[in-house]
Design an enzyme around this catalytic site. Sequence first.
Site, PDB file in Angstrom:
ATOM      1  N   GLU A 148      44.234 -14.204  53.358  1.00  0.00           N
ATOM      2  CA  GLU A 148      44.012 -14.745  54.262  1.00  0.00           C
ATOM      3  C   GLU A 148      45.279 -14.638  55.178  1.00  0.00           C
ATOM      4  O   GLU A 148      44.620 -15.740  56.352  1.00  0.00           O
ATOM      5  CB  GLU A 148      44.380 -16.020  53.298  1.00  0.00           C
ATOM      6  CG  GLU A 148      45.327 -17.404  53.342  1.00  0.00           C
ATOM      7  CD  GLU A 148      45.494 -18.622  52.803  1.00  0.00           C
ATOM      8  OE1 GLU A 148      46.994 -18.186  52.223  1.00  0.00           O
ATOM      9  OE2 GLU A 148      44.722 -19.093  52.550  1.00  0.00           O
ATOM     10  N   ASP A 182      43.084 -32.921  55.945  1.00  0.00           N
ATOM     11  CA  ASP A 182      42.015 -32.026  56.913  1.00  0.00           C
ATOM     12  C   ASP A 182      42.051 -31.338  56.410  1.00  0.00           C
ATOM     13  O   ASP A 182      42.000 -30.863  55.259  1.00  0.00           O
ATOM     14  CB  ASP A 182      43.282 -32.225  58.468  1.00  0.00           C
ATOM     15  CG  ASP A 182      44.284 -31.207  57.644  1.00  0.00           C
ATOM     16  OD1 ASP A 182      44.610 -31.119  56.326  1.00  0.00           O
ATOM     17  OD2 ASP A 182      44.844 -30.525  58.134  1.00  0.00           O
ATOM     18  N   TRP A 237      45.458 -33.120  44.240  1.00  0.00           N
ATOM     19  CA  TRP A 237      45.278 -32.277  45.159  1.00  0.00           C
ATOM     20  C   TRP A 237      44.741 -33.539  46.626  1.00  0.00           C
ATOM     21  O   TRP A 237      45.248 -34.620  46.704  1.00  0.00           O
ATOM     22  CB  TRP A 237      43.557 -31.899  44.849  1.00  0.00           C
ATOM     23  CG  TRP A 237      43.428 -30.319  45.722  1.00  0.00           C
ATOM     24  CD1 TRP A 237      42.722 -30.193  46.762  1.00  0.00           C
ATOM     25  CD2 TRP A 237      44.291 -29.168  45.287  1.00  0.00           C
ATOM     26  NE1 TRP A 237      42.341 -28.974  47.451  1.00  0.00           N
ATOM     27  CE2 TRP A 237      43.676 -28.785  46.500  1.00  0.00           C
ATOM     28  CE3 TRP A 237      45.144 -28.651  44.345  1.00  0.00           C
ATOM     29  CZ2 TRP A 237      44.149 -27.561  46.404  1.00  0.00           C
ATOM     30  CZ3 TRP A 237      45.504 -27.294  44.752  1.00  0.00           C
ATOM     31  CH2 TRP A 237      45.134 -26.512  45.867  1.00  0.00           C
ATOM     32  N   GLU A 274      44.423 -28.786  54.126  1.00  0.00           N
ATOM     33  CA  GLU A 274      44.628 -30.159  53.031  1.00  0.00           C
ATOM     34  C   GLU A 274      45.912 -30.645  53.089  1.00  0.00           C
ATOM     35  O   GLU A 274      45.791 -30.322  52.277  1.00  0.00           O
ATOM     36  CB  GLU A 274      44.063 -29.374  52.194  1.00  0.00           C
ATOM     37  CG  GLU A 274      42.942 -28.731  51.712  1.00  0.00           C
ATOM     38  CD  GLU A 274      42.515 -27.721  50.825  1.00  0.00           C
ATOM     39  OE1 GLU A 274      43.324 -26.934  50.208  1.00  0.00           O
ATOM     40  OE2 GLU A 274      41.395 -27.856  49.745  1.00  0.00           O
ATOM     41  N   GLU A 275      46.121 -30.789  54.069  1.00  0.00           N
ATOM     42  CA  GLU A 275      47.896 -31.366  53.860  1.00  0.00           C
ATOM     43  C   GLU A 275      47.842 -32.711  55.031  1.00  0.00           C
ATOM     44  O   GLU A 275      48.853 -33.271  55.031  1.00  0.00           O
ATOM     45  CB  GLU A 275      48.681 -30.556  54.889  1.00  0.00           C
ATOM     46  CG  GLU A 275      48.732 -29.101  54.268  1.00  0.00           C
ATOM     47  CD  GLU A 275      49.387 -27.851  55.724  1.00  0.00           C
ATOM     48  OE1 GLU A 275      49.490 -28.179  56.505  1.00  0.00           O
ATOM     49  OE2 GLU A 275      49.599 -26.714  54.638  1.00  0.00           O
TER      50      GLU A 275
END
Length: 571
Positions: free
Chosen positions: A423, A195, A139, A198-199
């Site tokens: 989303e 960030d 992750w 999550e990238e």
Amino acid sequence: MRALFVYCLGLSASVWAQSSTVDAYVASESPIAKAGVLANIGPSGSKSSGAKAGVVIASPSSTNPDYLYTWTRDSSLVFKALIDQYTQGLDTTLRTEIDNFLSAEATVQQVSNPSGTVSTGGLGEPKFNIDLSAFTGAWGRPQRDGPALRATALITYANWLIADGNTSYVSSTVWPVIELDLGYIVTYWNQTGFDLWEEVDSSSFFTTAVQHRSLREGATLATALGDTTLATQYTTQADNILCFLQSYWNPTSLFMTANTGGGRSGKDANTALASIHTFDAAAGCDAVTFQPCSDKALSSLKVYVDAFRTIYTINSGIASNAAVATGRYPEDSYMGGNPWYLTTAAVAEQLYDAIIVWNQTGSIEVTSTSLAFFTQFSSSVAIGVYDSSTTTYSDLLSAVKTFADGFLAIIAEYTPSDGGLSEQYSKSDGSPLSAADLTWSYAATLTAFGARAGVNPASWGASGLTVPSSCSTSGSTVSITFNEYAITVWGENIYLTGSIDALQDWSTSTALLLNTDNYPTWSITLNLPASTTFQYKFIRIYNGVVTWESDPNREYTTPASGSDTINDSWR
Ligand SMILES: *[C@@H]1O[C@H](CO)[C@@H](O)[C@H](O)[C@H]1NC(C)=O
Ligand SMILES: *[C@@H]1O[C@H](CO)[C@@H](O)[C@H](O)[C@H]1NC(C)=O
Ligand SMILES: *[C@@H]1O[C@H](CO)[C@@H](O)[C@H](O)[C@H]1NC(C)=O
Ligand SMILES: *[C@@H]1O[C@H](CO)[C@@H](O)[C@H](O)[C@H]1NC(C)=O
């Protein structure tokens, strides 16, 4: 003013229609969104079976995408919204949910995970299984906004408990959780992480802004609880962070760059989200803390919104000064790169927050930085301060209100008839996409609706802050000596490289040269972040050829303070 006057007259009927459409949407969607949030909280939420008490699932969706996990960021933002409702007396039924959240977070803080233990960086772990066990798959970790957002939610609750005469419970049960999170920020704020999307692994405006906020209100709470030493420590680092926060500003293009890395334009919902989640009406339109009505935040908002005008089919044909569907960032390709409900809601919320402050202070200031934002609504508006008695003030205020409502009208248009919020919604036809019933989508509409109604959250002490004249980094470093026993040939050198910034992020070209003062032991002494786990290796470089030590990577955790020596030998 003439142009604006004509614009208002010409559009008044449709503006009125939009406003009543949004009124109707707020009325119908509010209870659905509230129920949507509660359905996703264990143990009894109707869509979160298997989640422990107080655990917020991100979404019930378990395939494509699988969001059936609990994220510290999402959970904390969701509970901040619920805690605000409870502490402002808007919903007195939430006490048990909030107490469950507190105990779930106290538990999960202690769960060892791939980011570390509670004392070696584990608080930066972004997500956990819904039974609160560690998620051990690959992750983007760590993510350093989670502890700050959790602290902010719990500080809001703690302040209310103290005002309610329940200080002993705060000291015994709430404060220990907050203190761990604030300690994490003190130690790690000056290190990179992933960030909020999550990238990107770099520094990130949202993360820095929410870290700053939590330490400020944490200092006030520590003082209230009698710990002035901690309060001083928090304030010192908050000053350093506030200084660093200013460095994200792009003075040429007049917007906050979202991330220091990642190779994108930097135009990102990150900054609008930072503004609404650090809103403090008492700070007015302060730009240093990026308040929603500050010139920097308004300019950033325009730059961000405009980045989506031409990239989504559903935005085509919309006037260049009207609301459009917005997503995370224009380069987004996740699930095809579509608008998100929560980012579109964030734009509306920032504008409503701005209106709250203008309404309170009775004036609107137009600066050279915010001029382009305001000339969207009136081409003739000039730099200046417009008092509430002027027509410029009332025209601008109603134009911004119309603009803000436009973003909710877009969400309304693309909400399916059952009111469910996923989303994303399709950039081509607006149909719902990706994870269904995203808890954060529901929470984001609820807070935007609240701001539209003039509800503003409690102050966190943003008023009157000044930026230190020079920026210091975190004080929490320790001195580590690396000794590597290695026989070398003439002209061959030993270098160190590793997984953290201070060890050059595994670069071989900028790896750190060791000295030969005690050859054949090669050495280097470095100041490294305290309580940090990292991997490293030594390399040999001879005639430009790099030779790595054999696997596995070496690993080490720095102590919380002081110094240490590591003795290794080439392998
Ligand atoms: C303090 O708050 C806790 C948590 O909600 C509650 O269990 C306790 O009864 C409260 N105590 C008082 C004196 O209000
Ligand atoms: C650490 O702080 C300094 C001083 O503000 C800043 O220049 C640097 O970019 C920061 N680094 C990170 C990773 O936050
Ligand atoms: C503006 O201020 C008035 C009076 O102070 C208040 O009643 C009203 O709710 C405010 N409106 C907004 C949108 O904040
Ligand atoms: C490392 O080596 C130095 C010098 O030989 C020695 O003084 C020290 O005790 C050693 N440290 C450890 C942790 O082995």
